[in-house]
Design an enzyme around this catalytic site. Structure first.
Site, mmCIF file in Angstrom:
data_model
loop_
_atom_site.group_PDB
_atom_site.id
_atom_site.type_symbol
_atom_site.label_atom_id
_atom_site.label_comp_id
_atom_site.label_asym_id
_atom_site.label_seq_id
_atom_site.Cartn_x
_atom_site.Cartn_y
_atom_site.Cartn_z
ATOM 1 N N CYS A 53 -10.031 -5.180 0.332
ATOM 2 C CA CYS A 53 -10.958 -4.459 0.389
ATOM 3 C C CYS A 53 -11.886 -4.494 -0.945
ATOM 4 C CB CYS A 53 -10.446 -2.846 0.287
ATOM 5 S SG CYS A 53 -9.743 -2.265 -1.073
ATOM 6 N N GLU A 80 0.227 5.218 0.688
ATOM 7 C CA GLU A 80 -0.511 6.212 1.050
ATOM 8 C C GLU A 80 -0.386 7.495 0.603
ATOM 9 O OE1 GLU A 80 -2.100 4.147 4.967
ATOM 10 O OE2 GLU A 80 -1.040 5.802 5.180
ATOM 11 N N CYS A 126 -10.184 -3.643 -4.252
ATOM 12 C CA CYS A 126 -9.134 -4.387 -4.743
ATOM 13 C C CYS A 126 -9.902 -5.812 -5.378
ATOM 14 C CB CYS A 126 -8.120 -4.767 -3.562
ATOM 15 S SG CYS A 126 -7.372 -3.438 -3.349
ATOM 16 N N CYS A 156 -3.856 0.504 -2.722
ATOM 17 C CA CYS A 156 -3.626 -0.621 -2.037
ATOM 18 C C CYS A 156 -2.952 -1.594 -2.342
ATOM 19 C CB CYS A 156 -5.109 -1.279 -2.065
ATOM 20 S SG CYS A 156 -6.515 -0.700 -1.150
ATOM 21 N N GLU A 203 -2.855 -4.753 -3.249
ATOM 22 C CA GLU A 203 -3.061 -5.867 -4.181
ATOM 23 C C GLU A 203 -3.324 -5.093 -5.489
ATOM 24 O OE1 GLU A 203 -5.485 -6.608 -0.124
ATOM 25 O OE2 GLU A 203 -4.654 -4.842 -1.153
ATOM 26 N N ASN A 208 0.825 -1.314 -0.100
ATOM 27 C CA ASN A 208 -0.014 0.121 0.021
ATOM 28 C C ASN A 208 0.872 1.225 -0.094
ATOM 29 O OD1 ASN A 208 0.623 -0.845 2.784
ATOM 30 N ND2 ASN A 208 -0.940 0.504 3.611
#
Length: 160
Positions: free
Chosen positions: A112, A64, A115, A73, A75, A62
């Site tokens: 999530c 940010e 993803c 993210c 993934e 990830n």
């Protein structure tokens, strides 16, 4: 009116030692990616590793940003890298590990919704399922034999 029932089936491993060797090694690559995550705001580090049919292992974590929607993210970082650099390769499996910096993370952390939708696109594109293994920082590992177990009512290009 009638009701439909949707069921998912996951395999549960007590820990890494129960995983097949290739999956164990892929999860270790996800750990490595997780430790390099850039998560100064959430302090929640996620790593993903993908095994392609050509033997390549692609890692993502990830990333940010102070403008929260600008982050990405683990993934999707990994899957988009694989799609951009190996567009004809088939994704065999993905390993995901998440770790919170302020508490112990022992429950398997699934991808999530965004993803899951991105992963679904690749499963549909390659016309075969992706085995998905996910866990916290240690402990139990869940395995889904297809993204459809995690996102049973897929939105695909068939609806467009």
């Amino acid at each position: 009116m009638k009701k439909i029932q949707i069921q998912s089936e996951l395999d549960v491993y007590d820990d890494l030692s129960e995983l097949p060797e290739d999956v164990h090694n892929l999860m270790l690559a996800a750990f490595e990616a997780r430790e390099a995550a850039y998560a100064p705001y959430s302090q929640f580090h996620v790593g993903a590793a993908i095994l392609l049919d050509n033997g390549e292992i692609i890692k993502g974590n990830n990333q940010e940003n102070a403008a929260y929607p600008s982050g990405l993210c683990a993934e999707r970082t990994a899957i988009y890298y694989a799609g951009a650099n190996f567009p004809n390769a088939v994704i065999k499996m993905m390993a995901i590990s998440a770790k919170a910096k302020n508490k112990e993370t022992l429950t398997p952390i699934p991808p999530c919704g965004s993803c899951r939708q991105a992963m679904a696109e690749y499963e549909v594109k390659q016309k075969q399922p992706i085995n998905i293994y996910f866990m916290g920082e240690r402990g139990t590992v869940f395995k889904s034999e297809s993204l459809q177990n995690l996102l049973p009512l897929l939105f695909t290009q068939e609806y467009l």
